[in-house]
Design a protein around this motif. Structure first.
Motif, PDB file in Angstrom:
ATOM      1  N   ALA A   7     -32.468  33.306  36.142  1.00  0.00           N
ATOM      2  CA  ALA A   7     -32.496  31.932  35.634  1.00  0.00           C
ATOM      3  C   ALA A   7     -31.782  30.938  36.548  1.00  0.00           C
ATOM      4  CB  ALA A   7     -31.929  31.860  34.216  1.00  0.00           C
ATOM      5  N   SER A   8     -31.646  31.304  37.825  1.00  0.00           N
ATOM      6  CA  SER A   8     -30.977  30.388  38.749  1.00  0.00           C
ATOM      7  C   SER A   8     -31.957  29.344  39.295  1.00  0.00           C
ATOM      8  CB  SER A   8     -30.354  31.184  39.904  1.00  0.00           C
ATOM      9  OG  SER A   8     -31.354  31.874  40.612  1.00  0.00           O
ATOM     10  N   VAL A   9     -33.225  29.633  39.191  1.00  0.00           N
ATOM     11  CA  VAL A   9     -34.237  28.695  39.683  1.00  0.00           C
ATOM     12  C   VAL A   9     -35.161  28.311  38.526  1.00  0.00           C
ATOM     13  CG1 VAL A   9     -36.209  28.399  41.236  1.00  0.00           C
ATOM     14  CG2 VAL A   9     -34.227  29.740  41.977  1.00  0.00           C
ATOM     15  N   THR A  10     -35.344  26.996  38.359  1.00  0.00           N
ATOM     16  CA  THR A  10     -36.251  26.507  37.321  1.00  0.00           C
ATOM     17  C   THR A  10     -37.381  25.734  37.981  1.00  0.00           C
ATOM     18  OG1 THR A  10     -34.421  26.286  35.779  1.00  0.00           O
ATOM     19  CG2 THR A  10     -36.437  25.095  35.232  1.00  0.00           C
ATOM     20  N   LEU A  11     -38.601  26.037  37.586  1.00  0.00           N
ATOM     21  CA  LEU A  11     -39.746  25.277  38.080  1.00  0.00           C
ATOM     22  C   LEU A  11     -40.477  24.662  36.891  1.00  0.00           C
ATOM     23  CD1 LEU A  11     -41.711  24.469  40.398  1.00  0.00           C
ATOM     24  CD2 LEU A  11     -42.906  26.623  40.007  1.00  0.00           C
ATOM     25  N   PRO A  12     -40.323  23.351  36.693  1.00  0.00           N
ATOM     26  CA  PRO A  12     -41.051  22.700  35.602  1.00  0.00           C
ATOM     27  C   PRO A  12     -42.404  22.182  36.121  1.00  0.00           C
ATOM     28  CG  PRO A  12     -39.353  21.235  36.470  1.00  0.00           C
ATOM     29  CD  PRO A  12     -39.430  22.408  37.396  1.00  0.00           C
ATOM     30  N   ILE A  13     -43.457  22.447  35.399  1.00  0.00           N
ATOM     31  CA  ILE A  13     -44.774  21.945  35.792  1.00  0.00           C
ATOM     32  C   ILE A  13     -45.378  21.176  34.622  1.00  0.00           C
ATOM     33  CG2 ILE A  13     -47.103  22.583  36.552  1.00  0.00           C
ATOM     34  CD1 ILE A  13     -45.971  24.971  37.964  1.00  0.00           C
ATOM     35  N   TRP A  14     -45.746  19.930  34.877  1.00  0.00           N
ATOM     36  CA  TRP A  14     -46.362  19.098  33.842  1.00  0.00           C
ATOM     37  C   TRP A  14     -47.842  19.458  33.728  1.00  0.00           C
ATOM     38  CZ3 TRP A  14     -41.669  17.825  35.202  1.00  0.00           C
ATOM     39  CH2 TRP A  14     -40.891  17.011  34.368  1.00  0.00           C
ATOM     40  N   THR A  39     -48.266  15.020  27.189  1.00  0.00           N
ATOM     41  CA  THR A  39     -48.307  16.132  28.138  1.00  0.00           C
ATOM     42  C   THR A  39     -47.298  17.192  27.730  1.00  0.00           C
ATOM     43  OG1 THR A  39     -46.717  15.000  29.544  1.00  0.00           O
ATOM     44  CG2 THR A  39     -49.028  14.724  30.110  1.00  0.00           C
ATOM     45  N   ARG A  40     -47.394  18.320  28.362  1.00  0.00           N
ATOM     46  CA  ARG A  40     -46.474  19.418  28.100  1.00  0.00           C
ATOM     47  C   ARG A  40     -45.795  19.792  29.411  1.00  0.00           C
ATOM     48  NH1 ARG A  40     -47.937  17.882  24.000  1.00  0.00           N
ATOM     49  NH2 ARG A  40     -49.291  18.829  22.441  1.00  0.00           N
ATOM     50  N   ILE A  41     -44.609  20.352  29.294  1.00  0.00           N
ATOM     51  CA  ILE A  41     -43.908  20.809  30.485  1.00  0.00           C
ATOM     52  C   ILE A  41     -43.757  22.326  30.377  1.00  0.00           C
ATOM     53  CG2 ILE A  41     -41.857  20.561  31.930  1.00  0.00           C
ATOM     54  CD1 ILE A  41     -41.313  17.960  30.203  1.00  0.00           C
ATOM     55  N   VAL A  42     -44.346  23.023  31.320  1.00  0.00           N
ATOM     56  CA  VAL A  42     -44.221  24.470  31.349  1.00  0.00           C
ATOM     57  C   VAL A  42     -42.986  24.783  32.181  1.00  0.00           C
ATOM     58  CG1 VAL A  42     -45.327  26.643  31.996  1.00  0.00           C
ATOM     59  CG2 VAL A  42     -46.724  24.708  31.248  1.00  0.00           C
ATOM     60  N   VAL A  43     -42.033  25.461  31.579  1.00  0.00           N
ATOM     61  CA  VAL A  43     -40.779  25.763  32.271  1.00  0.00           C
ATOM     62  C   VAL A  43     -40.791  27.220  32.724  1.00  0.00           C
ATOM     63  CG1 VAL A  43     -38.268  25.786  32.101  1.00  0.00           C
ATOM     64  CG2 VAL A  43     -39.589  24.066  30.849  1.00  0.00           C
ATOM     65  N   LEU A  44     -40.770  27.393  34.039  1.00  0.00           N
ATOM     66  CA  LEU A  44     -40.745  28.729  34.624  1.00  0.00           C
ATOM     67  C   LEU A  44     -39.368  28.979  35.204  1.00  0.00           C
ATOM     68  CD1 LEU A  44     -44.023  28.003  36.515  1.00  0.00           C
ATOM     69  CD2 LEU A  44     -43.894  29.866  34.876  1.00  0.00           C
ATOM     70  N   LYS A  45     -38.878  30.209  35.037  1.00  0.00           N
ATOM     71  CA  LYS A  45     -37.582  30.560  35.618  1.00  0.00           C
ATOM     72  C   LYS A  45     -37.678  31.896  36.329  1.00  0.00           C
ATOM     73  CE  LYS A  45     -34.521  28.214  32.299  1.00  0.00           C
ATOM     74  NZ  LYS A  45     -33.738  27.256  33.111  1.00  0.00           N
ATOM     75  N   LYS A  68     -40.651  30.392  30.432  1.00  0.00           N
ATOM     76  CA  LYS A  68     -39.582  30.391  29.436  1.00  0.00           C
ATOM     77  C   LYS A  68     -39.987  29.618  28.194  1.00  0.00           C
ATOM     78  CE  LYS A  68     -36.798  33.093  31.283  1.00  0.00           C
ATOM     79  NZ  LYS A  68     -36.735  34.433  30.684  1.00  0.00           N
ATOM     80  N   GLN A  69     -40.577  28.475  28.405  1.00  0.00           N
ATOM     81  CA  GLN A  69     -41.031  27.691  27.261  1.00  0.00           C
ATOM     82  C   GLN A  69     -42.008  26.615  27.689  1.00  0.00           C
ATOM     83  OE1 GLN A  69     -37.596  25.792  25.476  1.00  0.00           O
ATOM     84  NE2 GLN A  69     -36.510  25.871  27.418  1.00  0.00           N
ATOM     85  N   ILE A  96     -33.631  17.399  27.069  1.00  0.00           N
ATOM     86  CA  ILE A  96     -34.807  17.427  26.180  1.00  0.00           C
ATOM     87  C   ILE A  96     -34.719  18.615  25.251  1.00  0.00           C
ATOM     88  CG2 ILE A  96     -37.238  18.067  26.090  1.00  0.00           C
ATOM     89  CD1 ILE A  96     -37.984  16.238  27.868  1.00  0.00           C
ATOM     90  N   ASP A  97     -34.357  19.702  25.867  1.00  0.00           N
ATOM     91  CA  ASP A  97     -34.297  20.986  25.196  1.00  0.00           C
ATOM     92  C   ASP A  97     -33.533  20.931  23.873  1.00  0.00           C
ATOM     93  OD1 ASP A  97     -33.639  24.191  26.701  1.00  0.00           O
ATOM     94  OD2 ASP A  97     -34.575  23.628  24.833  1.00  0.00           O
TER      95      ASP A  97
END
Lengths: 162, 151
Positions: free
Chosen positions: A39-46, A29-35, A19-20, A152-153
């Protein structure tokens, strides 16, 4: 008809899209936001800043004057007639996520261990699907992150675009 | 004409906040400095120091991809320099055919170091680079910058 679908998409895998890529204001660092689809599940990966930028470039379909590292992997695959089939976020230990990239060439299938940042950067360039195992989603670094990311968004919209 | 080069080291360039990969030929008569970004420098640095990262770095993935499909890197060649844009080619052998893949020198070097493939530079690029940029860079360098190089 359900069985055909299950063959292509094993039930324990959840399809995700990027998503972003957010800047973590406190660290470099950056956070990769996967949905998932609804969009009921969010997986953030640093990920590191260079890794995050590689993903951003691919998301924005930026064509750089010279091929970046993941463009080169894609180019190798094209030259060898190898297809990048899919990437899977396979595991999480502590705060480290693990991923795999599945390749296919003339009926031969191979899976390679990769960091999620490389796997995602490659998937976006190869237009292949990204999955996470249900197990990873269950164990992802806590649900309270969702709220944190939403905060943050809205707060950091400008730095994100810079 | 191409000359075989070795990676002699990585230097921090405080002026451009970038790193310089220094390539030298066998006789140490020609030097080719290549400016690269921080992450590119770290990919080369890890290979120079033989450091194995706990997780595969991007060029480790590249290497394992090529190994998995029995593609072998024959050589990499730094081919040209054009207005600060560097060009390189990676020469692959796969199923009895040779393939030439366009790449940035930083990727080519990071991969060559991991696969023990020889690194070459074209005569053209050695002449251009050593005469133009390095002299200019050295001229601009102030004495106090040398201290920073050590860190």
């Amino acid at each position: 008809m359900d069985s055909a679908k299950q063959q292509n998409e094993p039930s324990e895998l959840v399809a995700l899209t990027v998503k972003q890529v957010l800047d973590d204001g406190n660290t470099d660092t950056r956070i990769v936001v996967l949905k998932n689809d609804d969009a009921s599940v969010t997986l953030p990966i640093w990920v590191g800043s260079a890794e995050g930028n590689a993903i951003r470039l691919a998301m924005e379909r930026v064509v750089t004057p010279r091929p970046m590292s993941h463009d080169l992997i894609r180019s190798f695959a094209d030259h060898l007639g190898v297809r990048i089939e899919r990437v899977v976020i396979t595991d999480v230990k502590g705060s480290t996520y693990y991923a795999s990239v599945a390749f296919a060439s003339k009926g031969v299938h191979r899976t390679l261990d990769a960091r999620p940042s490389d796997a995602i950067a490659l998937a976006l360039r190869a237009d292949c699907p990204i999955y996470a195992t249900q197990d990873v989603l269950n164990r992802r670094t806590a649900v309270h992150l969702d709220a944190w990311i939403n905060k943050i968004d809205t707060k950091n919209i400008e730095p994100q675009q810079a | 004409m191409i000359t075989q080069m070795r990676v002699k080291g990585l230097i921090f360039d405080p002026y451009n906040n970038a790193y310089i990969v220094v390539l030298r030929d066998e006789e140490n008569s020609d030097m080719l400095p290549i400016w690269v970004g921080k992450s590119e420098a770290s990919a080369i640095g890890l290979a120079l120091e033989n450091v194995t990262a706990p997780r595969p770095m991007t060029h480790d993935l590249m290497k394992s991809f090529l190994e998995t499909f029995d593609a072998k890197i024959i050589s990499v060649v730094i081919t040209d320099l054009n207005e600060n844009t560097y060009f390189a080619t990676i020469h692959l052998m796969y199923e009895d055919s040779e393939y030439t893949v366009d790449s940035r020198p930083s990727d080519a070097i990071a991969l060559a170091l991991r696969t023990s493939a020889p690194i070459f530079a074209s005569e053209k690029v050695i002449k251009k680079q050593s005469s133009e940029e390095l002299e200019q860079w050295l001229e601009n360098l102030k004495p106090e910058d040398f201290g920073k190089l050590d860190t």
